[in-house]
Scaffold this motif. Sequence first.
Motif, PDB file in Angstrom:
ATOM      1  N   VAL A 108       0.810  -1.219   0.000  1.00 31.77           N
ATOM      2  CA  VAL A 108       0.000   0.000   0.000  1.00 31.77           C
ATOM      3  C   VAL A 108       0.841   1.265   0.000  1.00 31.77           C
ATOM      4  O   VAL A 108       0.366   2.325  -0.394  1.00 31.77           O
ATOM      5  N   SER A 109       2.098   1.162   0.426  1.00 34.46           N
ATOM      6  CA  SER A 109       2.937   2.348   0.540  1.00 34.46           C
ATOM      7  C   SER A 109       4.355   1.901   0.872  1.00 34.46           C
ATOM      8  O   SER A 109       4.631   0.710   1.007  1.00 34.46           O
ATOM      9  N   ASP A 110       5.212   2.891   1.054  1.00 32.05           N
ATOM     10  CA  ASP A 110       6.566   2.585   1.520  1.00 32.05           C
ATOM     11  C   ASP A 110       6.886   3.364   2.789  1.00 32.05           C
ATOM     12  O   ASP A 110       8.048   3.564   3.123  1.00 32.05           O
ATOM     13  N   SER A 111       5.827   3.793   3.501  1.00 30.74           N
ATOM     14  CA  SER A 111       6.053   4.572   4.713  1.00 30.74           C
ATOM     15  C   SER A 111       4.986   4.284   5.775  1.00 30.74           C
ATOM     16  O   SER A 111       3.903   3.780   5.459  1.00 30.74           O
ATOM     17  N   ALA A 112       5.310   4.640   7.005  1.00 33.98           N
ATOM     18  CA  ALA A 112       4.360   4.514   8.101  1.00 33.98           C
ATOM     19  C   ALA A 112       3.149   5.408   7.857  1.00 33.98           C
ATOM     20  O   ALA A 112       2.003   5.004   8.085  1.00 33.98           O
ATOM     21  N   ASP A 113       3.400   6.631   7.390  1.00 31.57           N
ATOM     22  CA  ASP A 113       2.295   7.549   7.095  1.00 31.57           C
ATOM     23  C   ASP A 113       1.361   6.952   6.039  1.00 31.57           C
ATOM     24  O   ASP A 113       0.135   7.066   6.147  1.00 31.57           O
ATOM     25  N   GLY A 114       1.952   6.329   5.032  1.00 28.13           N
ATOM     26  CA  GLY A 114       1.153   5.696   3.987  1.00 28.13           C
ATOM     27  C   GLY A 114       0.298   4.562   4.521  1.00 28.13           C
ATOM     28  O   GLY A 114      -0.845   4.370   4.092  1.00 28.13           O
ATOM     29  N   MET A 115       0.847   3.805   5.473  1.00 32.05           N
ATOM     30  CA  MET A 115       0.079   2.716   6.072  1.00 32.05           C
ATOM     31  C   MET A 115      -1.098   3.264   6.860  1.00 32.05           C
ATOM     32  O   MET A 115      -2.215   2.744   6.765  1.00 32.05           O
TER      33      MET A 115
END
Length: 113
Positions: A47-54
């Motif tokens: 879904v993403s490559d970052s904690a914020d993206g998760m």
Amino acid sequence: HAIAHRFGEFYHVPHGLAIAAALLPVLEASRPNIDDRLCLLAKKSGVSDSADGMLQAIKDLLLRLDIDVRKIRFCEDDLFEIARKAGEEAKLVGYPKYFTDGEVRELVQRIFA
């Protein structure tokens, strides 16, 4: 999870709804203790490559599922007991971040704000 258990205990709501209601506020309050795990989860789930993206992906999912915490009839009078009991449970399990009773009260208030 400890907060969600209290929602079930006090308000007799389905456990999935209780978990969904508590999920984002608890994850956000647990940062940065869990950012590395959120980032890994984001990457592995694609879904993403970052904690914020998760976190954004979780927010989007909750919106798509139409999770409505207003289905839980929160009573302000229960706040201190919910925090106390959730804190007791959390001490037994060992979460990535320990929350004081005051922090749990703030989380619960944020959930129902």
